[in-house]
Design a protein around this motif. Structure first.
Motif, PDB file in Angstrom:
ATOM      1  N   GLY A 251      10.034  13.719 -11.324  1.00 42.46           N
ATOM      2  CA  GLY A 251       9.738  13.282 -10.063  1.00 42.46           C
ATOM      3  C   GLY A 251       9.308  11.822  -9.745  1.00 42.46           C
ATOM      4  N   PHE A 252       8.411  11.433 -10.710  1.00 39.88           N
ATOM      5  CA  PHE A 252       7.955  10.130 -10.266  1.00 39.88           C
ATOM      6  C   PHE A 252       9.098   9.019 -10.642  1.00 39.88           C
ATOM      7  CE2 PHE A 252       3.289  11.260 -11.954  1.00 39.88           C
ATOM      8  CZ  PHE A 252       2.980  11.279 -10.756  1.00 39.88           C
ATOM      9  N   TRP A 253       9.898   9.309 -11.759  1.00 42.09           N
ATOM     10  CA  TRP A 253      11.106   8.211 -11.943  1.00 42.09           C
ATOM     11  C   TRP A 253      11.885   8.252 -10.805  1.00 42.09           C
ATOM     12  CZ3 TRP A 253      16.208   9.995 -12.292  1.00 42.09           C
ATOM     13  CH2 TRP A 253      17.108   9.114 -12.756  1.00 42.09           C
ATOM     14  N   ALA A 254      12.091   9.349 -10.241  1.00 44.60           N
ATOM     15  CA  ALA A 254      13.306   9.483  -8.954  1.00 44.60           C
ATOM     16  C   ALA A 254      12.793   8.904  -7.755  1.00 44.60           C
ATOM     17  CB  ALA A 254      13.483  10.993  -8.499  1.00 44.60           C
ATOM     18  N   PHE A 255      11.271   8.750  -7.657  1.00 48.34           N
ATOM     19  CA  PHE A 255      10.698   7.878  -6.585  1.00 48.34           C
ATOM     20  C   PHE A 255      10.586   6.534  -6.892  1.00 48.34           C
ATOM     21  CE2 PHE A 255       8.766  12.242  -5.182  1.00 48.34           C
ATOM     22  CZ  PHE A 255       9.454  12.050  -3.764  1.00 48.34           C
ATOM     23  N   GLY A 256      10.919   6.093  -8.191  1.00 49.94           N
ATOM     24  CA  GLY A 256      10.758   4.710  -8.361  1.00 49.94           C
ATOM     25  C   GLY A 256       9.881   4.098  -9.263  1.00 49.94           C
ATOM     26  N   SER A 275      -0.006  18.969 -13.990  1.00 46.52           N
ATOM     27  CA  SER A 275       0.370  19.108 -15.241  1.00 46.52           C
ATOM     28  C   SER A 275       2.088  18.930 -15.252  1.00 46.52           C
ATOM     29  CB  SER A 275       0.068  20.580 -15.713  1.00 46.52           C
ATOM     30  OG  SER A 275       0.664  21.607 -14.565  1.00 46.52           O
ATOM     31  N   LEU A 276       2.763  19.430 -14.473  1.00 50.76           N
ATOM     32  CA  LEU A 276       4.346  19.477 -14.468  1.00 50.76           C
ATOM     33  C   LEU A 276       4.610  18.119 -14.169  1.00 50.76           C
ATOM     34  CD1 LEU A 276       5.444  22.932 -13.798  1.00 50.76           C
ATOM     35  CD2 LEU A 276       4.949  22.163 -15.987  1.00 50.76           C
ATOM     36  N   VAL A 277       4.502  17.844 -12.773  1.00 50.31           N
ATOM     37  CA  VAL A 277       4.820  16.699 -11.926  1.00 50.31           C
ATOM     38  C   VAL A 277       3.873  15.501 -12.774  1.00 50.31           C
ATOM     39  CG1 VAL A 277       5.029  15.258  -9.869  1.00 50.31           C
ATOM     40  CG2 VAL A 277       5.450  17.786 -10.097  1.00 50.31           C
ATOM     41  N   GLY A 278       2.482  15.422 -12.754  1.00 50.30           N
ATOM     42  CA  GLY A 278       1.708  14.350 -13.022  1.00 50.30           C
ATOM     43  C   GLY A 278       2.048  14.302 -14.512  1.00 50.30           C
ATOM     44  N   ILE A 279       1.674  14.994 -15.356  1.00 45.67           N
ATOM     45  CA  ILE A 279       1.314  14.645 -16.785  1.00 45.67           C
ATOM     46  C   ILE A 279       3.089  14.671 -17.466  1.00 45.67           C
ATOM     47  CG2 ILE A 279       0.695  15.319 -19.171  1.00 45.67           C
ATOM     48  CD1 ILE A 279      -1.447  14.069 -17.421  1.00 45.67           C
ATOM     49  N   GLY A 280       3.671  15.537 -17.200  1.00 41.98           N
ATOM     50  CA  GLY A 280       5.057  15.665 -17.502  1.00 41.98           C
ATOM     51  C   GLY A 280       5.792  14.186 -17.067  1.00 41.98           C
ATOM     52  N   GLY A 281       5.529  13.825 -15.613  1.00 40.24           N
ATOM     53  CA  GLY A 281       6.330  12.599 -15.401  1.00 40.24           C
ATOM     54  C   GLY A 281       5.751  11.376 -16.070  1.00 40.24           C
ATOM     55  N   ILE A 282       4.512  11.267 -16.213  1.00 38.67           N
ATOM     56  CA  ILE A 282       3.894  10.048 -16.925  1.00 38.67           C
ATOM     57  C   ILE A 282       4.581  10.009 -18.276  1.00 38.67           C
ATOM     58  CG2 ILE A 282       1.863   9.362 -18.122  1.00 38.67           C
ATOM     59  CD1 ILE A 282       0.126  10.529 -15.590  1.00 38.67           C
ATOM     60  N   ILE A 283       4.768  11.304 -19.057  1.00 35.75           N
ATOM     61  CA  ILE A 283       5.089  11.354 -20.311  1.00 35.75           C
ATOM     62  C   ILE A 283       6.768  10.905 -20.095  1.00 35.75           C
ATOM     63  CG2 ILE A 283       6.057  12.865 -22.155  1.00 35.75           C
ATOM     64  CD1 ILE A 283       3.576  14.696 -21.696  1.00 35.75           C
ATOM     65  N   GLY A 286       6.627   7.079 -20.170  1.00 40.54           N
ATOM     66  CA  GLY A 286       5.584   5.985 -21.044  1.00 40.54           C
ATOM     67  C   GLY A 286       4.545   5.305 -20.441  1.00 40.54           C
ATOM     68  N   ALA A 287       4.317   6.143 -19.241  1.00 40.58           N
ATOM     69  CA  ALA A 287       3.131   5.383 -18.302  1.00 40.58           C
ATOM     70  C   ALA A 287       1.604   5.773 -18.817  1.00 40.58           C
ATOM     71  CB  ALA A 287       3.265   5.732 -16.932  1.00 40.58           C
ATOM     72  N   THR A 288       0.799   5.440 -17.887  1.00 36.43           N
ATOM     73  CA  THR A 288      -0.602   5.586 -18.366  1.00 36.43           C
ATOM     74  C   THR A 288      -1.365   6.396 -17.055  1.00 36.43           C
ATOM     75  OG1 THR A 288      -0.904   3.396 -19.463  1.00 36.43           O
ATOM     76  CG2 THR A 288      -3.092   4.559 -18.534  1.00 36.43           C
ATOM     77  N   CYS A 289      -2.015   7.363 -17.628  1.00 35.23           N
ATOM     78  CA  CYS A 289      -2.772   8.376 -16.792  1.00 35.23           C
ATOM     79  C   CYS A 289      -4.206   8.233 -16.622  1.00 35.23           C
ATOM     80  CB  CYS A 289      -2.535   9.919 -17.260  1.00 35.23           C
ATOM     81  SG  CYS A 289      -3.511  11.364 -16.284  1.00 35.23           S
ATOM     82  N   VAL A 290      -4.734   7.841 -15.506  1.00 34.47           N
ATOM     83  CA  VAL A 290      -6.088   8.076 -15.277  1.00 34.47           C
ATOM     84  C   VAL A 290      -6.642   9.364 -14.721  1.00 34.47           C
ATOM     85  CG1 VAL A 290      -8.125   6.836 -14.226  1.00 34.47           C
ATOM     86  CG2 VAL A 290      -6.401   5.550 -14.829  1.00 34.47           C
ATOM     87  N   LEU A 291      -7.272  10.105 -15.727  1.00 32.69           N
ATOM     88  CA  LEU A 291      -7.732  11.389 -15.372  1.00 32.69           C
ATOM     89  C   LEU A 291      -8.946  11.518 -14.893  1.00 32.69           C
ATOM     90  CD1 LEU A 291      -6.642  14.633 -15.751  1.00 32.69           C
ATOM     91  CD2 LEU A 291      -7.568  14.518 -17.877  1.00 32.69           C
TER      92      LEU A 291
END
Length: 623
Positions: A251-256, A275-283, A286-291
Motif C-alpha cells: 500500500g505505502f509503495w503504491a501511494f509513492g 500491522s498489515l498496511v503500516g508495519i508490513g508497508g514499512i518492511i 525498508g523505511a522507519t516507523c515512529v510507533l
C-alpha cells in the motif's frame, strides 16, 4: 521541404489536440495508467509466487532488510531507537525461547495480547519464525470476549504484555482449565500460574531458528487472525493469509512512499491498518516507523517535528481530533507530506489541509476480512477510491439497489439483485473469484457463509457483502455513504449492536432493547443509542445501567443515549425497526419519549434536556 513542414505542423497540431482532448475528457488518464501499472506489476509478483510455490513472505522480506540495512532505525518508540538488526536479534532470541521453553511447534496458533510497543513486533516476528499463526487480540475486550477469541481460533498459548496481565483477572482459572498456557513479557509474575518469558530471554541464543519452520509454499496459508466486530455480537476471527498480508504491504509503495520516509503509526497494532498496511508497508520499503503507544492529539505534531515524520497513518476521527486542537503558529511547520488511512470526512479533510498544509491524503477502502480494496491515489476530497474499466476487469464489484426501510437488497421478479445507475447509492458487493478470494472467519463456517450472497445477479455466482452503501460518480470516483445492518463505527471502532444488546439485556429492569447508531454533528461515525422497554414492575435505573456498561463493554461501545419506549417497532419480517429510530436521532424537542444521556461525572444516565442537547451540538460536553 514544404510538404515535410506541412506534415510536421499537422503532427504537432494533432498531438496538441489529442493532449487537450485527453485533459478535457480523461484528466486522470496518465495518473490512472501509472498507478494501474504499479498495481498490476505487484500483482504479477504475487502470481509468480503462486506459480513457483515459493513465497517471499513479509517476514522473509524483513530478514532481507535486516541484512541489507542492519543499522537503519526500524522502530522509534518513546525516545528509544531500535534498528533492523536490534529487532531481528531480539526476535531470534524469542523464537528460540518459544521453541525450547514454551514448546511451540510449527502449525500452532498463539494469541497475542499486547499494547503498542517494540516487543509486540518482536513476539509477532518470533512466532512467525517458528511457524506459528498469530491471533491479535484487541486490548479493549473484556473477559467473556477474550475467552471466545481464544476458542474460535484454537489458540492454546497466550502471550500477554507486562502492562496487561491484570486483564486476565477473573478468567485465568478458565484459561488453565482449558489447558491454555499463559506467558507474560516479564521477569517475574505475581500469579504463580502465569509463566514469564524475559527471565528465559537472556540465556537464549540469538541465532536464527531453522528457516524451514517459516517456509511457505502457498499464498493461501493462514498467518494471522485479526478480530473484527460484527453482527454476531462477539468478535469474529478474520483469517489473514500470506496473500492478504503481502497485498497490504504494498500500500505505502503504491501511494509513492519510499525507503527514505519516516512513518508515524499511532493506531493499535492489533488492527490490520497498523500491522498489515503500516508495519508490513514499512518492511516492504525498508523505511522507519515512529510507533506511538496510544494516540495523543496534543503530542502528534511535536512527535512529527521531533522525528522528521513524512507519512502518517490515520482514521477519520484522528484527523478531527487534530483539527480540534488549539491553533498555533507552528501548525504548518513540519515535514509531513502524506497521510494514509480511511474514514476522513470532507469537511475535516478540507479543514485539515487548510490548517496543516497541502498534505496528500490517501484514502483506502477495505475491511480486514474483505476481498476488495479501493485506493484514492488521486487525492480527490471526499472519495475513498477510484475505479475504471481496467480495474473492473481485474476486480469485479457491483453496487446493488438497497431498500433502507426493509433493510435488504432490492430484487427483481426473478429474485436477482439490481445494479444501480452511475451516481446512485447502492450496496457494495465484491465477486468472489480466484483473483479475489474470500477466506472468511476461523472457527465458524456459518459466519463465513453469512458474509456471502449467492445467486446475486446470475444463478451460481457468489459475492462478498461489504455491508457498506457506496456511490460511484461519472468520473469513476467512489464515495462512502453509510453502513447497513447491525454494525456502526464510533471512535474508529466497529460497534456490534447485538453485542451491546446482549449486554444490556442482562439487567433486570430491561425487557427489550434495540441498539443503533445516531449521527452527532461534528463527530465521525455514529454514537451508540439504545431504545428500550422497561420491564413491568421495575423503573429505569441510570446508575445501575452506567455501572453495568462500563464493566461489561469496551468504552467505544457504551450507548451514549437511551430512549424509553412503550412499544418496540418491528418490520414485516419481525425484525426490530431501526430506520425510523436512526432518522429521529436524539433531539428532546422532537422526540416525545423520555431520553437519557451518559454522564461520566455523576456515573449515571441522566435526563437529556434541551440545554444538554445544545451543549452536545456545541461540542462542550464530553462524549
Amino acid at each position: 521541404m514544404i510538404l515535410s513542414v506541412g506534415w510536421l505542423s499537422a503532427l504537432v497540431a494533432g498531438l496538441f489536440s489529442a493532449h487537450v482532448l485527453q485533459k478535457l475528457c480523461f484528466p486522470y488518464f496518465w495518473r490512472d495508467l501509472l498507478f494501474l501499472l504499479k498495481v498490476v506489476g505487484y500483482g504479477l509478483k504475487l502470481e509468480w509466487f503462486k506459480l513457483t510455490s515459493s513465497v517471499c513472505t513479509v517476514q522473509d522480506r524483513f530478514i532481507q532488510q535486516a541484512q541489507r540495512i542492519p543499522n537503519k532505525p526500524f522502530v522509534i518508540y518513546e525516545g528509544g531507537v531500535h534498528t533492523y538488526r536490534d529487532i531481528d536479534t531480539r526476535s531470534n532470541r524469542l523464537a528460540n525461547v518459544f521453541l525450547e521453553k514454551v514448546k511451540l511447534k510449527k502449525g500452532d496458533c498463539v494469541a497475542l495480547l499486547m499494547s503498542n510497543e517494540p516487543d509486540f513486533l518482536c513476539v509477532w516476528f518470533a512466532l512467525t519464525r517458528v511457524g506459528c499463526s498469530v491471533a491479535f487480540l484487541n486490548t479493549n475486550i473484556k473477559a467473556r470476549s477474550l475467552l471466545h477469541c481464544l476458542n474460535c481460533c484454537g489458540a492454546k498459548t497466550l502471550i500477554v504484555g507486562s502492562d496487561l496481565v491484570e486483564c486476565l483477572n477473573g478468567i485465568l482459572t478458565s484459561l488453565l482449565e482449558d489447558n491454555t498456557q499463559v506467558w507474560a513479557m516479564k521477569r517475574r509474575s505475581e500469579h504463580t500460574q502465569v509463566n514469564t518469558l524475559l527471565d528465559e530471554f537472556d540465556a537464549a541464543s540469538d541465532q536464527p531458528v531453522p528457516a524451514v519452520l517459516r517456509a511457505c509454499t502457498s499464498l493461501k496459508a493462514p498467518i494471522l487472525y485479526i478480530f473484527t466486530s460484527g453482527t454476531t455480537g462477539l468478535p469474529k476471527a478474520a483469517v489473514i493469509t500470506h496473500l492478504q498480508s503481502l497485498k497490504a504491504a504494498g500500500g505505502f509503495w503504491a501511494f509513492g512512499a519510499t525507503e527514505d520516509d519516516v512513518m508515524y503509526t499511532p493506531l493499535p497494532l492489533y488492527h490490520s491498518a497498523a500491522s498489515l498496511v503500516g508495519i508490513g508497508g514499512i518492511i516492504e520499503l525498508g523505511a522507519t516507523c515512529v510507533l506511538k503507544k496510544k494516540f495523543s492529539a496534543s503530542q502528534f505534531w511535536n512527535d512529527c517535528r521531533k522525528h522528521d515524520v513524512t507519512v502518517f497513518q490515520y482514521i477519520g476521527e484522528l484527523c478531527r481530533y487534530l483539527c480540534n486542537q488549539p491553533k498555533t503558529e507552528m501548525d504548518k511547520v513540519h515535514k509531513v507530506r502524506m497521510g494514509v488511512g480511511n474514514g476522513l470526512r470532507q469537511d475535516v479533510w478540507r479543514e485539515f489541509q487548510s490548517r496543516f498544509g497541502n498534505i496528500k491524503m490517501c484514502e483506502v477502502y477495505g475491511s480486514t476480512e474483505g476481498n476488495l480494496c479501493f485506493m484514492n491515489h488521486i487525492g480527490k476530497i471526499g472519495t475513498v477510491g477510484r475505479s475504471n474499466f481496467i480495474y473492473r476487469l481485474l476486480f469485479k464489484y457491483d453496487l446493488a439497489k438497497y431498500d433502507m426501510v426493509k433493510d435488504e437488497p432490492v430484487k427483481d421478479q426473478y429474485g436477482f439483485c439490481q445494479r444501480v445507475k452511475k451516481g446512485e447509492t447502492g450496496l457494495l458487493l465484491s465477486k468472489v473469484s480466484a483473483i479475489s478470494p474470500f477466506f472468511g472467519y476461523a472457527g465458524s463456517k456459518q459466519l463465513t457463509e453469512k458474509k456471502l450472497m449467492r445467486n446475486v445477479f446470475v444463478k451460481g455466482d457468489a459475492y462478498f457483502n461489504t455491508g457498506d452503501l457506496m456511490a460511484e460518480d461519472q468520473e469513476g470516483f467512489i464515495c462512502f455513504r453509510d453502513r447497513v445492518g447491525d454494525t456502526f463505527r464510533w471512535k474508529g471502532e466497529n460497534v456490534a449492536t447485538t453485542e451491546v444488546t446482549e449486554a444490556l439485556g442482562q439487567l433486570d429492569f430491561i425487557q427489550e432493547v434495540n441498539v443503533y447508531g445516531v449521527e452527532i454533528p461534528g463527530h465521525e461515525g455514529r454514537a451508540g443509542m439504545a431504545a428500550m422497554i422497561v420491564r413491568p414492575g421495575f423503573t429505569f435505573n441510570g446508575k445501575k445501567l452506567f455501572e453495568h456498561v462500563t464493566r461489561d463493554l469496551p468504552a467505544y461501545a457504551y450507548p451514549l443515549f437511551i430512549r424509553l419506549q412503550e412499544v418496540m417497532e418491528m418490520t414485516s419480517t419481525f425484525k426490530q425497526q431501526k430506520f425510523q429510530l436512526v432518522q429521529s436521532g436524539f433531539n428532546p424537542s422532537t422526540i416525545s419519549d423520555p431520553l437519557y444521556v451518559v454522564d461520566y461525572q455523576q456515573k449515571s444516565y441522566i435526563p437529556l434536556t434541551d440545554s444538554i442537547y445544545q451543549s452536545i451540538l456545541a461540542r462542550e460536553r464530553k462524549l
